[in-house]
Design a protein around this motif. Structure first.
Motif, PDB file in Angstrom:
ATOM      1  N   GLN A  50      40.344  20.368  47.281  1.00 52.54           N
ATOM      2  CA  GLN A  50      39.478  19.218  46.455  1.00 52.54           C
ATOM      3  C   GLN A  50      37.942  19.631  46.572  1.00 52.54           C
ATOM      4  O   GLN A  50      37.212  19.496  45.671  1.00 52.54           O
ATOM      5  CB  GLN A  50      39.705  17.653  47.057  1.00 52.54           C
ATOM      6  CG  GLN A  50      41.207  17.515  46.629  1.00 52.54           C
ATOM      7  CD  GLN A  50      41.410  16.025  46.968  1.00 52.54           C
ATOM      8  OE1 GLN A  50      41.033  15.595  48.144  1.00 52.54           O
ATOM      9  NE2 GLN A  50      41.976  14.975  46.101  1.00 52.54           N
ATOM     10  N   SER A  53      37.554  23.003  44.151  1.00 52.86           N
ATOM     11  CA  SER A  53      37.389  22.730  42.867  1.00 52.86           C
ATOM     12  C   SER A  53      36.104  21.919  42.637  1.00 52.86           C
ATOM     13  O   SER A  53      35.492  22.039  41.397  1.00 52.86           O
ATOM     14  CB  SER A  53      38.760  21.702  42.615  1.00 52.86           C
ATOM     15  OG  SER A  53      38.517  21.509  41.195  1.00 52.86           O
ATOM     16  N   SER A  54      35.919  21.154  43.353  1.00 54.87           N
ATOM     17  CA  SER A  54      34.479  20.118  43.194  1.00 54.87           C
ATOM     18  C   SER A  54      33.203  21.121  43.150  1.00 54.87           C
ATOM     19  O   SER A  54      32.430  20.836  42.311  1.00 54.87           O
ATOM     20  CB  SER A  54      34.442  19.152  44.333  1.00 54.87           C
ATOM     21  OG  SER A  54      35.318  18.056  43.919  1.00 54.87           O
ATOM     22  N   ASN A  57      33.469  23.055  39.670  1.00 53.65           N
ATOM     23  CA  ASN A  57      33.015  22.098  38.429  1.00 53.65           C
ATOM     24  C   ASN A  57      31.685  21.425  38.507  1.00 53.65           C
ATOM     25  O   ASN A  57      31.269  20.715  37.969  1.00 53.65           O
ATOM     26  CB  ASN A  57      34.009  21.071  38.528  1.00 53.65           C
ATOM     27  CG  ASN A  57      35.426  21.477  37.835  1.00 53.65           C
ATOM     28  OD1 ASN A  57      35.474  22.440  37.094  1.00 53.65           O
ATOM     29  ND2 ASN A  57      36.629  21.125  38.614  1.00 53.65           N
ATOM     30  N   CYS A  59      30.612  19.138  40.736  1.00 61.61           N
ATOM     31  CA  CYS A  59      30.861  17.668  40.930  1.00 61.61           C
ATOM     32  C   CYS A  59      30.158  17.122  42.109  1.00 61.61           C
ATOM     33  O   CYS A  59      30.897  17.114  43.072  1.00 61.61           O
ATOM     34  CB  CYS A  59      32.299  17.304  40.708  1.00 61.61           C
ATOM     35  SG  CYS A  59      32.667  15.471  40.336  1.00 61.61           S
ATOM     36  N   CYS A  62      32.262  14.103  43.725  1.00 60.96           N
ATOM     37  CA  CYS A  62      33.523  14.378  44.405  1.00 60.96           C
ATOM     38  C   CYS A  62      33.358  15.385  45.635  1.00 60.96           C
ATOM     39  O   CYS A  62      33.925  15.214  46.683  1.00 60.96           O
ATOM     40  CB  CYS A  62      34.646  15.217  43.348  1.00 60.96           C
ATOM     41  SG  CYS A  62      35.305  13.870  41.862  1.00 60.96           S
ATOM     42  N   THR A 108      41.139  25.952  38.322  1.00 60.62           N
ATOM     43  CA  THR A 108      40.046  25.209  37.789  1.00 60.62           C
ATOM     44  C   THR A 108      39.196  26.138  36.810  1.00 60.62           C
ATOM     45  O   THR A 108      38.763  25.401  35.892  1.00 60.62           O
ATOM     46  CB  THR A 108      39.203  25.161  39.204  1.00 60.62           C
ATOM     47  OG1 THR A 108      39.992  24.345  39.928  1.00 60.62           O
ATOM     48  CG2 THR A 108      37.934  24.335  38.778  1.00 60.62           C
ATOM     49  N   ASN A 143      40.773  18.370  39.310  1.00 57.16           N
ATOM     50  CA  ASN A 143      40.278  18.916  38.351  1.00 57.16           C
ATOM     51  C   ASN A 143      39.968  17.552  37.286  1.00 57.16           C
ATOM     52  O   ASN A 143      38.956  17.633  36.504  1.00 57.16           O
ATOM     53  CB  ASN A 143      40.997  19.838  37.308  1.00 57.16           C
ATOM     54  CG  ASN A 143      40.410  21.050  38.067  1.00 57.16           C
ATOM     55  OD1 ASN A 143      39.197  21.785  37.688  1.00 57.16           O
ATOM     56  ND2 ASN A 143      41.169  21.800  38.855  1.00 57.16           N
ATOM     57  N   TRP A 145      39.649  14.197  38.045  1.00 61.96           N
ATOM     58  CA  TRP A 145      38.779  13.521  38.829  1.00 61.96           C
ATOM     59  C   TRP A 145      37.410  13.905  38.604  1.00 61.96           C
ATOM     60  O   TRP A 145      36.398  13.148  38.314  1.00 61.96           O
ATOM     61  CB  TRP A 145      39.125  13.399  40.366  1.00 61.96           C
ATOM     62  CG  TRP A 145      40.183  12.442  40.642  1.00 61.96           C
ATOM     63  CD1 TRP A 145      41.460  12.601  41.504  1.00 61.96           C
ATOM     64  CD2 TRP A 145      40.355  11.037  40.296  1.00 61.96           C
ATOM     65  NE1 TRP A 145      42.184  11.494  41.330  1.00 61.96           N
ATOM     66  CE2 TRP A 145      41.377  10.378  40.852  1.00 61.96           C
ATOM     67  CE3 TRP A 145      39.486   9.983  39.538  1.00 61.96           C
ATOM     68  CZ2 TRP A 145      42.007   9.336  40.852  1.00 61.96           C
ATOM     69  CZ3 TRP A 145      39.950   8.847  39.368  1.00 61.96           C
ATOM     70  CH2 TRP A 145      41.229   8.333  40.140  1.00 61.96           C
ATOM     71  N   ASN A 146      37.315  15.461  38.454  1.00 62.40           N
ATOM     72  CA  ASN A 146      36.029  15.787  38.554  1.00 62.40           C
ATOM     73  C   ASN A 146      35.542  15.684  36.926  1.00 62.40           C
ATOM     74  O   ASN A 146      34.183  15.193  36.994  1.00 62.40           O
ATOM     75  CB  ASN A 146      36.031  17.425  38.875  1.00 62.40           C
ATOM     76  CG  ASN A 146      36.330  17.824  40.126  1.00 62.40           C
ATOM     77  OD1 ASN A 146      36.542  19.079  40.357  1.00 62.40           O
ATOM     78  ND2 ASN A 146      35.891  17.070  41.336  1.00 62.40           N
ATOM     79  N   ARG A 147      36.227  15.804  36.126  1.00 65.62           N
ATOM     80  CA  ARG A 147      35.962  15.567  34.830  1.00 65.62           C
ATOM     81  C   ARG A 147      35.753  14.115  34.482  1.00 65.62           C
ATOM     82  O   ARG A 147      34.727  13.715  33.691  1.00 65.62           O
ATOM     83  CB  ARG A 147      36.857  16.149  33.852  1.00 65.62           C
ATOM     84  CG  ARG A 147      36.796  17.567  33.836  1.00 65.62           C
ATOM     85  CD  ARG A 147      38.209  18.196  33.358  1.00 65.62           C
ATOM     86  NE  ARG A 147      37.954  19.798  33.328  1.00 65.62           N
ATOM     87  CZ  ARG A 147      37.970  20.757  34.272  1.00 65.62           C
ATOM     88  NH1 ARG A 147      37.865  20.153  35.448  1.00 65.62           N
ATOM     89  NH2 ARG A 147      37.943  21.809  33.980  1.00 65.62           N
TER      90      ARG A 147
END
Length: 161
Positions: A50, A53-54, A57, A59, A62, A108, A143, A145-147
């Motif tokens: 997590q 990926s955050s 992205n 984010c 997150c 991702t 991914n 949740w990030n979006r």
């Protein structure tokens, strides 16, 4: 100071909708998917995926949430600092974690090159089929949740769980 949003696309200037309130069925489904994806995966690995990926992205919401969760679960500061540069700091991570991080990178950034055969094979060598499916699902959920967080303008440090 005014920020030009054309050069800083993640800057949010106006309040945005609350996804959970505005789309409660979709929100609950995403929570259920996330919970199902985590089943049987080492919690430390969940957080590493997590966090990575955050990072990719961008984010902050997150990233802040999952680095705090990782700390609460006993993750070391050294490893948390190295997730962003895991390929250059492989000795901080097990082969299994490296395979999961490589798969996280590929999924991702899927538009860049898809999921290369060697990345998939490396992950498949480290996880049995059920575990691999869980890791794939987990990467999909973070991914998503990030979006959601980026689209709705969630601010880092405002975790409402």
């Amino acid at each position: 100071m005014t920020t030009n949003t054309s050069t800083n696309p993640t800057h949010v200037t106006a309040p945005r909708l609350d996804f959970g309130t505005s789309a409660p069925k979709a929100f609950r489904a995403l929570i259920a998917f996330d919970a199902a994806a985590r089943e049987g995966i080492d919690p430390a690995l969940v957080e590493l995926i997590q966090i990575r990926s955050s990072h990719l992205n961008h984010c902050a919401y997150c990233l802040h949430m999952h680095t705090n969760d990782a700390r609460k679960a006993g993750e070391s500061e050294d490893r948390l600092h190295m997730v962003a540069v895991w390929r250059e700091a492989r000795h901080f991570f097990t082969e299994r974690e490296q395979a999961a991080l490589a798969l996280t990178d590929a999924m991702t950034l899927i538009a860049d090159a898809g999921v290369p055969d060697d990345v998939y094979a490396r992950a498949a060598a480290q996880f049995d089929e059920r575990e691999l499916a869980q890791v794939l699902a987990l990467i999909c959920t973070i991914n998503t949740w990030n979006r959601v967080a980026l689209s709705t303008g969630k601010a880092a440090g405002t975790d409402e769980r």
